[in-house]
Design an enzyme around this catalytic site. Structure first.
Site, PDB file in Angstrom:
ATOM      1  N   ALA A  13       0.771  -1.241  -0.086  1.00 50.73           N
ATOM      2  CA  ALA A  13       0.016   0.002   0.286  1.00 50.73           C
ATOM      3  C   ALA A  13       0.951   1.121   0.100  1.00 50.73           C
ATOM      4  O   ALA A  13       0.373   2.283  -0.034  1.00 50.73           O
ATOM      5  CB  ALA A  13      -0.940   0.034   1.225  1.00 50.73           C
ATOM      6  N   GLY A  14       2.322   1.134  -0.067  1.00 49.08           N
ATOM      7  CA  GLY A  14       2.958   2.348  -0.053  1.00 49.08           C
ATOM      8  C   GLY A  14       3.105   2.915  -1.426  1.00 49.08           C
ATOM      9  O   GLY A  14       2.434   2.431  -2.337  1.00 49.08           O
ATOM     10  N   ILE A  16       5.992   3.004  -3.732  1.00 50.35           N
ATOM     11  CA  ILE A  16       6.520   2.234  -4.475  1.00 50.35           C
ATOM     12  C   ILE A  16       5.717   1.072  -4.782  1.00 50.35           C
ATOM     13  O   ILE A  16       5.570   0.587  -6.030  1.00 50.35           O
ATOM     14  CB  ILE A  16       7.812   1.780  -3.853  1.00 50.35           C
ATOM     15  CG1 ILE A  16       8.941   2.618  -3.719  1.00 50.35           C
ATOM     16  CG2 ILE A  16       8.272   0.422  -5.046  1.00 50.35           C
ATOM     17  CD1 ILE A  16      10.241   2.367  -3.134  1.00 50.35           C
ATOM     18  N   GLY A  17       4.686   0.556  -3.964  1.00 47.34           N
ATOM     19  CA  GLY A  17       3.880  -0.829  -4.171  1.00 47.34           C
ATOM     20  C   GLY A  17       2.749  -0.163  -5.194  1.00 47.34           C
ATOM     21  O   GLY A  17       2.783  -0.867  -6.286  1.00 47.34           O
ATOM     22  N   ARG A  92      13.822   5.696   8.533  1.00 44.53           N
ATOM     23  CA  ARG A  92      14.416   6.548   9.616  1.00 44.53           C
ATOM     24  C   ARG A  92      13.615   7.784   9.752  1.00 44.53           C
ATOM     25  O   ARG A  92      13.357   8.521   8.718  1.00 44.53           O
ATOM     26  CB  ARG A  92      15.735   6.720   9.206  1.00 44.53           C
ATOM     27  CG  ARG A  92      16.623   7.276  10.324  1.00 44.53           C
ATOM     28  CD  ARG A  92      17.989   7.956   9.827  1.00 44.53           C
ATOM     29  NE  ARG A  92      18.872   7.172   9.346  1.00 44.53           N
ATOM     30  CZ  ARG A  92      20.082   6.702  10.187  1.00 44.53           C
ATOM     31  NH1 ARG A  92      20.351   7.565  11.332  1.00 44.53           N
ATOM     32  NH2 ARG A  92      20.877   5.747   9.866  1.00 44.53           N
ATOM     33  N   VAL A 129      14.068  -4.460  -1.342  1.00 44.63           N
ATOM     34  CA  VAL A 129      14.044  -2.838  -1.891  1.00 44.63           C
ATOM     35  C   VAL A 129      14.201  -1.746  -0.632  1.00 44.63           C
ATOM     36  O   VAL A 129      14.604  -0.699  -0.778  1.00 44.63           O
ATOM     37  CB  VAL A 129      12.930  -2.362  -2.521  1.00 44.63           C
ATOM     38  CG1 VAL A 129      12.883  -0.919  -3.105  1.00 44.63           C
ATOM     39  CG2 VAL A 129      12.958  -3.370  -4.040  1.00 44.63           C
ATOM     40  N   GLY A 130      13.267  -2.282   0.612  1.00 46.87           N
ATOM     41  CA  GLY A 130      13.379  -1.310   1.659  1.00 46.87           C
ATOM     42  C   GLY A 130      14.631  -1.298   2.470  1.00 46.87           C
ATOM     43  O   GLY A 130      15.383  -1.879   2.576  1.00 46.87           O
ATOM     44  N   ASN A 131      14.982  -0.004   2.725  1.00 50.35           N
ATOM     45  CA  ASN A 131      16.189   0.427   3.408  1.00 50.35           C
ATOM     46  C   ASN A 131      16.179   0.114   4.676  1.00 50.35           C
ATOM     47  O   ASN A 131      15.225   0.189   5.632  1.00 50.35           O
ATOM     48  CB  ASN A 131      16.482   1.960   2.909  1.00 50.35           C
ATOM     49  CG  ASN A 131      16.885   2.029   1.568  1.00 50.35           C
ATOM     50  OD1 ASN A 131      17.633   1.246   1.097  1.00 50.35           O
ATOM     51  ND2 ASN A 131      16.244   3.197   0.969  1.00 50.35           N
ATOM     52  N   ASP A 159      20.217   2.844  -8.658  1.00 47.63           N
ATOM     53  CA  ASP A 159      21.586   3.789  -8.622  1.00 47.63           C
ATOM     54  C   ASP A 159      22.327   3.548  -9.929  1.00 47.63           C
ATOM     55  O   ASP A 159      22.651   4.551 -10.549  1.00 47.63           O
ATOM     56  CB  ASP A 159      22.437   3.162  -7.694  1.00 47.63           C
ATOM     57  CG  ASP A 159      21.893   3.187  -6.259  1.00 47.63           C
ATOM     58  OD1 ASP A 159      21.386   4.228  -5.611  1.00 47.63           O
ATOM     59  OD2 ASP A 159      21.727   2.209  -5.590  1.00 47.63           O
ATOM     60  N   HIS A 187      23.792   0.290  -1.033  1.00 45.95           N
ATOM     61  CA  HIS A 187      22.682   1.143  -1.494  1.00 45.95           C
ATOM     62  C   HIS A 187      23.012   2.578  -0.468  1.00 45.95           C
ATOM     63  O   HIS A 187      22.084   2.254   0.348  1.00 45.95           O
ATOM     64  CB  HIS A 187      21.545   0.645  -1.617  1.00 45.95           C
ATOM     65  CG  HIS A 187      20.448   1.689  -1.803  1.00 45.95           C
ATOM     66  ND1 HIS A 187      20.522   2.693  -3.085  1.00 45.95           N
ATOM     67  CD2 HIS A 187      19.500   2.121  -1.400  1.00 45.95           C
ATOM     68  CE1 HIS A 187      19.628   3.118  -3.016  1.00 45.95           C
ATOM     69  NE2 HIS A 187      18.894   2.902  -1.923  1.00 45.95           N
TER      70      HIS A 187
HETATM   71  P1  NAI Z   1       6.008   4.150   1.835  1.00 47.68           P
HETATM   72  O1  NAI Z   1       6.231   4.303   3.464  1.00 47.68           O
HETATM   73  O2  NAI Z   1       5.211   4.835   0.991  1.00 47.68           O
HETATM   74  O3  NAI Z   1       5.508   2.484   1.902  1.00 47.68           O
HETATM   75  C1  NAI Z   1       6.113   1.436   2.861  1.00 47.68           C
HETATM   76  C2  NAI Z   1       4.785   0.594   3.012  1.00 47.68           C
HETATM   77  O4  NAI Z   1       5.267  -0.588   3.707  1.00 47.68           O
HETATM   78  C3  NAI Z   1       3.820   1.205   3.991  1.00 47.68           C
HETATM   79  O5  NAI Z   1       2.567   0.868   3.334  1.00 47.68           O
HETATM   80  C4  NAI Z   1       3.898   0.351   5.248  1.00 47.68           C
HETATM   81  O6  NAI Z   1       2.579   0.153   5.586  1.00 47.68           O
HETATM   82  C5  NAI Z   1       4.369  -0.813   4.914  1.00 47.68           C
HETATM   83  N1  NAI Z   1       5.162  -1.618   5.809  1.00 47.68           N
HETATM   84  C6  NAI Z   1       5.704  -1.512   6.991  1.00 47.68           C
HETATM   85  N2  NAI Z   1       6.097  -2.363   7.625  1.00 47.68           N
HETATM   86  C7  NAI Z   1       5.669  -3.627   7.058  1.00 47.68           C
HETATM   87  C8  NAI Z   1       5.432  -5.074   7.512  1.00 47.68           C
HETATM   88  N3  NAI Z   1       6.350  -5.284   8.512  1.00 47.68           N
HETATM   89  N4  NAI Z   1       5.170  -5.814   6.469  1.00 47.68           N
HETATM   90  C9  NAI Z   1       4.578  -5.229   5.236  1.00 47.68           C
HETATM   91  N5  NAI Z   1       4.520  -3.933   5.034  1.00 47.68           N
HETATM   92  C10 NAI Z   1       4.865  -3.238   5.692  1.00 47.68           C
HETATM   93  O7  NAI Z   1       7.558   3.964   1.422  1.00 47.68           O
HETATM   94  P2  NAI Z   1       7.939   3.656  -0.190  1.00 47.68           P
HETATM   95  O8  NAI Z   1       8.065   5.036  -0.867  1.00 47.68           O
HETATM   96  O9  NAI Z   1       7.196   2.626  -0.927  1.00 47.68           O
HETATM   97  O10 NAI Z   1       9.415   3.071   0.133  1.00 47.68           O
HETATM   98  C11 NAI Z   1       9.262   1.679   0.596  1.00 47.68           C
HETATM   99  C12 NAI Z   1      11.095   1.535   0.911  1.00 47.68           C
HETATM  100  O11 NAI Z   1      11.775   1.534  -0.154  1.00 47.68           O
HETATM  101  C13 NAI Z   1      11.398   2.429   2.068  1.00 47.68           C
HETATM  102  O12 NAI Z   1      12.586   1.732   2.783  1.00 47.68           O
HETATM  103  C14 NAI Z   1      12.385   3.111   1.124  1.00 47.68           C
HETATM  104  O13 NAI Z   1      13.491   3.870   1.689  1.00 47.68           O
HETATM  105  C15 NAI Z   1      13.036   1.984   0.034  1.00 47.68           C
HETATM  106  N6  NAI Z   1      13.535   2.567  -1.007  1.00 47.68           N
HETATM  107  C16 NAI Z   1      14.775   1.842  -1.881  1.00 47.68           C
HETATM  108  C17 NAI Z   1      15.104   2.283  -2.817  1.00 47.68           C
HETATM  109  C18 NAI Z   1      16.601   1.555  -3.365  1.00 47.68           C
HETATM  110  O14 NAI Z   1      17.028   2.104  -4.291  1.00 47.68           O
HETATM  111  N7  NAI Z   1      16.828   0.527  -2.880  1.00 47.68           N
HETATM  112  C19 NAI Z   1      14.565   3.334  -3.982  1.00 47.68           C
HETATM  113  C20 NAI Z   1      13.736   3.933  -3.200  1.00 47.68           C
HETATM  114  C21 NAI Z   1      13.032   3.510  -1.908  1.00 47.68           C
END
Ligand code: NAI
Length: 328
Positions: A13-14, A16-17, A92, A129-131, A159, A187
């Site tokens: 639901a985020g 990126i999702g 963070r 993907v998650g940081n 990157d 990353h």
């Molecule tokens: P967002 O905050 O919009 O979405 C994250 C979602 O994860 C939220 O809907 C949240 O409810 C859910 N979530 C949290 N804990 C969870 C769990 N235990 N199980 C399942 N779902 C859970 O964040 P966004 O923008 O979608 O980014 C997601 C991650 O990707 C972040 O950690 C961000 O830093 C990372 N990222 C990594 C990149 C890369 O190049 N490796 C590039 C851009 C973002």
């Protein structure tokens, strides 16, 4: 017709999702002859939003989408998973110490690793993907002892794609003219985008640039700090480009990389290039038959060596921190 491939997406639901799911369902992750079943994992308060996204997915009437499951239970989400995209993570927040960040993410990636170990399909392939992506991947991997370690990867493809676009602009070429431009290390801001092994129309990229000051003081920091620049400009972190990179990473993993080229991925080190065994670091990799392999035997000059060592040192610190927290 082929049996659907189960694709689990966490954090569905985020942002990126939202950018990712429609591309998976349209066939861009695995190809136009592969039906997919989506399995969405969210935390309980975000289930309703995930259901809303699932309604929109239904409304696209994608021919390749054979079904959608939504759950807040990792054991259900990873049941039979063939591909898992671990996007959801704990960001963070202001004033948060690194130890707290790693601990919070350990609370997410440890149970997910365990659930993958217990329930995923034998051919499971995981992209984190998650940081902090590399270390989150290490945590999940260390709790899935029955899954081959090389099935856990971390995303540095965004990157890489950023580096392609910066280099293309600098040289007035298109990204199609560039090959073998890989990211080494973490990353994070210490990552090393490597122009010394990259090629532009068959010529060495560093020689084509022929401007060490630009390479060291503009190109590398621009790529490494691009995420922060996007937040500054957009008021939100990269989402569509991150989803695009996740698609690229998995597509190439499953379908293979082009002959004479390589891509970047965070993979478990086998000790190559002095990167300590077992940490998940970005390398130039090729894929065939569904396996990423580290490109071997590249010569590293002093400049590259120092950059890679610095980023790897950061990864070792992160590993030691999660180890002392009992997370691996
Ligand atoms: P967002 O905050 O919009 O979405 C994250 C979602 O994860 C939220 O809907 C949240 O409810 C859910 N979530 C949290 N804990 C969870 C769990 N235990 N199980 C399942 N779902 C859970 O964040 P966004 O923008 O979608 O980014 C997601 C991650 O990707 C972040 O950690 C961000 O830093 C990372 N990222 C990594 C990149 C890369 O190049 N490796 C590039 C851009 C973002």
């Amino acid at each position: 017709t082929r049996t659907p491939v189960n694709v689990t997406v966490t954090g569905a639901a985020g942002q990126i999702g939202y950018a990712l799911l429609f591309r998976i369902a349209s066939g861009q992750l695995l190809g136009q002859d592969t039906p997919v079943r989506l399995k969405l994992l969210e935390i309980t308060p975000a289930l309703k939003a995930a259901e809303g996204t699932a309604m929109e997915l239904d409304d696209c009437a994608f021919p390749l989408l054979s079904g959608i499951d939504i759950t807040d239970d990792p054991n259900v989400a990873f049941d039979g998973a063939n591909i898992a995209l671990l996007v959801g993570a704990r960001p963070r927040t202001k004033g948060m110490e690194r130890g707290d960040l790693l601990e919070a993410n350990g609370g997410i990636f440890k149970p997910q690793g365990e659930a993958i170990n217990a329930h995923a399909a034998d051919d499971i392939r995981v992209l984190v993907v998650g940081n902090p992506a590399n270390t989150n991947a290490l945590i999940a991997q260390s709790h899935a002892p029955d899954v081959p370690a090389e099935r856990f990867t971390a995303m540095t493809r965004l990157d890489q794609n950023r580096a392609y676009s910066q280099l293309a602009k600098k040289l007035g070429v298109t990204v199609n003219d560039i090959k073998k431009l890989a990211i080494w290390g973490n990353h994070s801001a210490t990552q090393y985008p490597d122009l010394f092994h990259a090629e532009v129309n068959g010529k060495n990229a560093a020689e084509a640039v022929s401007d060490q000051a630009w390479l060291a003081d503009t190109f590398i920091p621009t790529v490494a700090k691009r995420g922060a620049a996007i937040i500054e400009a957009r008021g939100a972190s990269s989402a569509a480009s991150a989803a695009n990179a996740a698609i690229d990473h998995v597509y190439d993993w499953v379908n293979g990389t082009a002959e004479g080229d390589w891509v970047s991925a965070g993979v478990v080190s086998d000790g190559s290039y002095g990167v300590p065994d077992g940490i998940i670091s970005s390398f130039p990799v090729t894929s065939s038959g569904g396996n990423y392999e580290i490109v071997k035997g590249l010569d590293l000059d002093e400049f590259s060596r120092a950059k890679i060592d610095a980023s790897v040192a950061e990864l070792v610190e992160e590993r030691d921190a999660v180890k002392s927290l009992g997370l691996i």
